[in-house]
Enzyme design. Structure first.
Site, PDB file in Angstrom:
ATOM      1  NE  ARG A   7      -4.036  -1.970   0.433  1.00 56.54           N
ATOM      2  CZ  ARG A   7      -4.002  -3.240   0.013  1.00 56.54           C
ATOM      3  NH1 ARG A   7      -2.972  -3.684  -0.683  1.00 56.54           N
ATOM      4  NH2 ARG A   7      -5.010  -4.049   0.243  1.00 56.54           N
ATOM      5  CB  SER A  17      -8.944  -1.946   3.957  1.00 58.60           C
ATOM      6  OG  SER A  17      -9.326  -3.160   3.381  1.00 58.60           O
ATOM      7  CD  GLU A  21      -5.869   0.889   2.149  1.00 56.74           C
ATOM      8  OE1 GLU A  21      -5.699  -0.165   2.790  1.00 56.74           O
ATOM      9  OE2 GLU A  21      -6.548   0.948   1.117  1.00 56.74           O
TER      10      GLU A  21
HETATM   11  C1  LIG Z   1     -15.377  -0.721  -1.515  1.00 59.63           C
HETATM   12  C2  LIG Z   1     -13.907  -0.448  -1.679  1.00 59.63           C
HETATM   13  C3  LIG Z   1     -13.014  -1.497  -1.815  1.00 59.63           C
HETATM   14  C4  LIG Z   1     -11.644  -1.263  -1.978  1.00 59.63           C
HETATM   15  N1  LIG Z   1     -10.808  -2.331  -2.111  1.00 59.63           N
HETATM   16  C5  LIG Z   1      -9.469  -2.123  -2.271  1.00 59.63           C
HETATM   17  C6  LIG Z   1      -8.585  -3.238  -2.424  1.00 59.63           C
HETATM   18  O1  LIG Z   1      -8.998  -4.392  -2.437  1.00 59.63           O
HETATM   19  N2  LIG Z   1      -7.270  -2.977  -2.581  1.00 59.63           N
HETATM   20  C7  LIG Z   1      -6.769  -1.703  -2.594  1.00 59.63           C
HETATM   21  O2  LIG Z   1      -5.546  -1.546  -2.742  1.00 59.63           O
HETATM   22  N3  LIG Z   1      -7.595  -0.625  -2.469  1.00 59.63           N
HETATM   23  C8  LIG Z   1      -8.921  -0.808  -2.312  1.00 59.63           C
HETATM   24  N4  LIG Z   1      -9.769   0.263  -2.172  1.00 59.63           N
HETATM   25  C9  LIG Z   1      -9.209   1.617  -2.183  1.00 59.63           C
HETATM   26  C10 LIG Z   1      -9.300   2.339  -3.553  1.00 59.63           C
HETATM   27  O3  LIG Z   1     -10.260   1.739  -4.373  1.00 59.63           O
HETATM   28  C11 LIG Z   1      -7.948   2.355  -4.276  1.00 59.63           C
HETATM   29  O4  LIG Z   1      -6.966   2.944  -3.471  1.00 59.63           O
HETATM   30  C12 LIG Z   1      -8.027   3.091  -5.614  1.00 59.63           C
HETATM   31  O5  LIG Z   1      -6.824   2.901  -6.322  1.00 59.63           O
HETATM   32  C13 LIG Z   1      -8.291   4.577  -5.449  1.00 59.63           C
HETATM   33  O6  LIG Z   1      -8.530   5.105  -6.748  1.00 59.63           O
HETATM   34  P1  LIG Z   1      -9.285   6.470  -6.952  1.00 59.63           P
HETATM   35  O7  LIG Z   1      -9.219   6.792  -8.397  1.00 59.63           O
HETATM   36  O8  LIG Z   1     -10.620   6.408  -6.349  1.00 59.63           O
HETATM   37  O9  LIG Z   1      -8.323   7.472  -6.149  1.00 59.63           O
HETATM   38  P2  LIG Z   1      -8.737   8.733  -5.273  1.00 59.63           P
HETATM   39  O10 LIG Z   1      -9.400   8.265  -4.021  1.00 59.63           O
HETATM   40  O11 LIG Z   1      -9.437   9.735  -6.099  1.00 59.63           O
HETATM   41  O12 LIG Z   1      -7.289   9.300  -4.911  1.00 59.63           O
HETATM   42  C14 LIG Z   1      -6.440   8.550  -4.067  1.00 59.63           C
HETATM   43  C15 LIG Z   1      -5.094   9.311  -3.951  1.00 59.63           C
HETATM   44  O13 LIG Z   1      -4.433   9.293  -5.217  1.00 59.63           O
HETATM   45  C16 LIG Z   1      -4.218  10.615  -5.700  1.00 59.63           C
HETATM   46  N5  LIG Z   1      -4.447  10.541  -7.139  1.00 59.63           N
HETATM   47  C17 LIG Z   1      -5.567  10.117  -7.774  1.00 59.63           C
HETATM   48  N6  LIG Z   1      -5.361  10.102  -9.107  1.00 59.63           N
HETATM   49  C18 LIG Z   1      -4.086  10.529  -9.316  1.00 59.63           C
HETATM   50  C19 LIG Z   1      -3.285  10.728 -10.483  1.00 59.63           C
HETATM   51  N7  LIG Z   1      -3.741  10.467 -11.722  1.00 59.63           N
HETATM   52  N8  LIG Z   1      -2.012  11.191 -10.320  1.00 59.63           N
HETATM   53  C20 LIG Z   1      -1.519  11.457  -9.083  1.00 59.63           C
HETATM   54  N9  LIG Z   1      -2.245  11.283  -7.947  1.00 59.63           N
HETATM   55  C21 LIG Z   1      -3.510  10.814  -8.065  1.00 59.63           C
HETATM   56  C22 LIG Z   1      -5.193  11.504  -4.949  1.00 59.63           C
HETATM   57  O14 LIG Z   1      -4.697  12.825  -4.801  1.00 59.63           O
HETATM   58  C23 LIG Z   1      -5.261  10.783  -3.597  1.00 59.63           C
HETATM   59  O15 LIG Z   1      -4.161  11.151  -2.799  1.00 59.63           O
HETATM   60  C24 LIG Z   1     -11.149   0.054  -1.997  1.00 59.63           C
HETATM   61  C25 LIG Z   1     -12.053   1.137  -1.882  1.00 59.63           C
HETATM   62  C26 LIG Z   1     -13.417   0.883  -1.724  1.00 59.63           C
HETATM   63  C27 LIG Z   1     -14.367   2.040  -1.613  1.00 59.63           C
END
Ligand SMILES: Cc1cc2nc3c(=O)[nH]c(=O)nc-3n(C[C@H](O)[C@H](O)[C@H](O)COP(=O)(O)OP(=O)(O)OC[C@H]3O[C@@H](n4cnc5c(N)ncnc54)[C@H](O)[C@@H]3O)c2cc1C
Length: 339
Positions: A166, A239, A335
């Protein structure tokens, strides 16, 4: 000028916790040019730019006094296809799960264990997303990011990303790297990972003896749908705490006291504890105060029953951290990215 900058936009639809805070300014990037225009806008108007994807790993604790730039760039292309290895590239704004499904529809294996993770391709490297024994570092073939300090584009190799559990260089240097597109090395032949959790058991129950990558994806989707609340129905960020790494001595001591402690040996001699087990054991599962709570079935997931603020969720998380530290001498790390 294609970038549309709006003022005072509610971020409720743009974060999976469904927390209702306002962004002072908000825009969506559909191209690299939009990204550069947004950064120039921020400089000109002296307002910071916060980049988001799907908002599924955010905890928003106050109104955001920034230009929130949501990555909405699209595009998927095969870069090479040789000897059974296919390198495929996707733009940062591509939604992650449909991208995984697309690779499976092309007959490619490698991302199936990461099915149904919410969010975008561009955010996936931020915390080296992982599930069911696979992390993106295992299939990573490079990415292109914009260095916000210099305005230059840089291509990163696997080694340069400092991927860990992570974690990544991009998380370690917050706000510096804007990820534009990511590349993955996938296989025409399936090298499946079925050992983690109930994946093999689920396939056996379904009578599937020789699974394809798509079978594994479907099994994982069905497990996840049972285990995790759907953010569209109940706000959450998956998580909420990382599984903590502790010394083998502390793990052995805890095991003596709690024989059912869930702990996994790591290659470096440390032990990884199941944060969900610690939280459940401490009695937090199903806890609710106002609209902030711990999920009834999954102690690792904090939930918003509707009207919780980011601060209420943060306060609950901090109380859990303090309790786990006092009971087990274990530090839990949050996280989601906090703003
Ligand atoms: C129901 C659920 C289940 C999940 N299961 C998992 C799992 O199994 N494994 C896991 O690892 N995670 C899991 N997650 C967490 C999440 O889905 C991941 O971390 C995902 O990669 C976040 O993507 P996002 O586009 O929503 O990022 P955001 O939440 O929009 O951003 C996350 C971070 O990344 C930065 N960011 C976003 N896009 C960019 C970019 N293009 N360039 C630079 N920085 C950027 C943002 O500033 C922020 O700091 C889960 C979340 C939920 C709600």
């Amino acid at each position: 000028m294609s970038l549309q900058v709006q003022s005072q936009v509610s971020l409720k639809p743009f974060n999976s916790f469904g927390v209702d805070v306002q962004a002072r300014l908000f825009a969506q990037a559909h191209s690299d040019a939009d990204v550069r225009e947004a950064l120039a806008y921020g400089l000109e108007h002296k307002v910071p730019v916060l980049v988001i994807g799907g908002g599924s790993n955010l905890l928003l604790t106050a109104d955001i006094e920034s230009l929130v730039l949501r990555m909405a760039t699209r595009g998927i292309r095969v870069l090479s296809d040789e000897g059974g290895k296919v390198v495929i590239e996707a733009e940062a704004g591509e939604p992650w799960h449909p991208f995984v499904q697309h690779t499976l529809s092309l007959g490619l294996s490698g991302l199936e264990n990461l099915s149904l993770i919410p969010g975008t391709v561009g955010a996936a490297p931020m915390q080296n997303i992982g599930a069911y024994g696979v992390e993106i570092k295992d299939v990573f073939a490079g990415l292109t990011a914009l260095d916000r300090q210099t305005g230059e584009l840089r291509d990163f190799t696997l080694q340069e990303c400092n991927f860990a559990y992570r974690d990544s260089l991009f998380k370690q240097e917050p706000g510096r790297w804007l990820i534009l597109r990511v590349r993955f090395a996938l296989d025409r032949a399936a090298h499946l990972h079925l050992e983690y959790g109930p994946v093999r058991q689920r396939l056996t129950e379904q009578g599937i003896e020789h699974p394809t990558a798509s079978d594994v994806s479907q099994a994982i989707c069905s497990i996840r749908n049972e285990k995790l609340p759907d953010p569209a129905v109940l706000g959450n960020a998956g998580s909420f705490f990382k599984n903590p790494l502790v010394s083998s001595a502390l793990a052995a001591r805890l095991k003596g006291e709690y024989p059912d402690l869930v702990a996994y040996a790591q290659p470096d001699g440390q032990m990884k504890l199941a944060a969900g087990w610690l939280i459940e054991r401490a009695g937090w599962k199903g806890f609710r105060e106002a609209d902030a709570g711990v999920h009834k079935l999954q102690a690792l997931v904090l939930v918003n029953y509707g009207g919780a603020t980011g601060l209420q969720l943060l306060n609950l998380a901090q109380r859990i951290q303090k309790d786990i530290l006092e009971r087990f001498h274990v530090d839990l790390e949050m996280e989601p990215n906090r703003y």
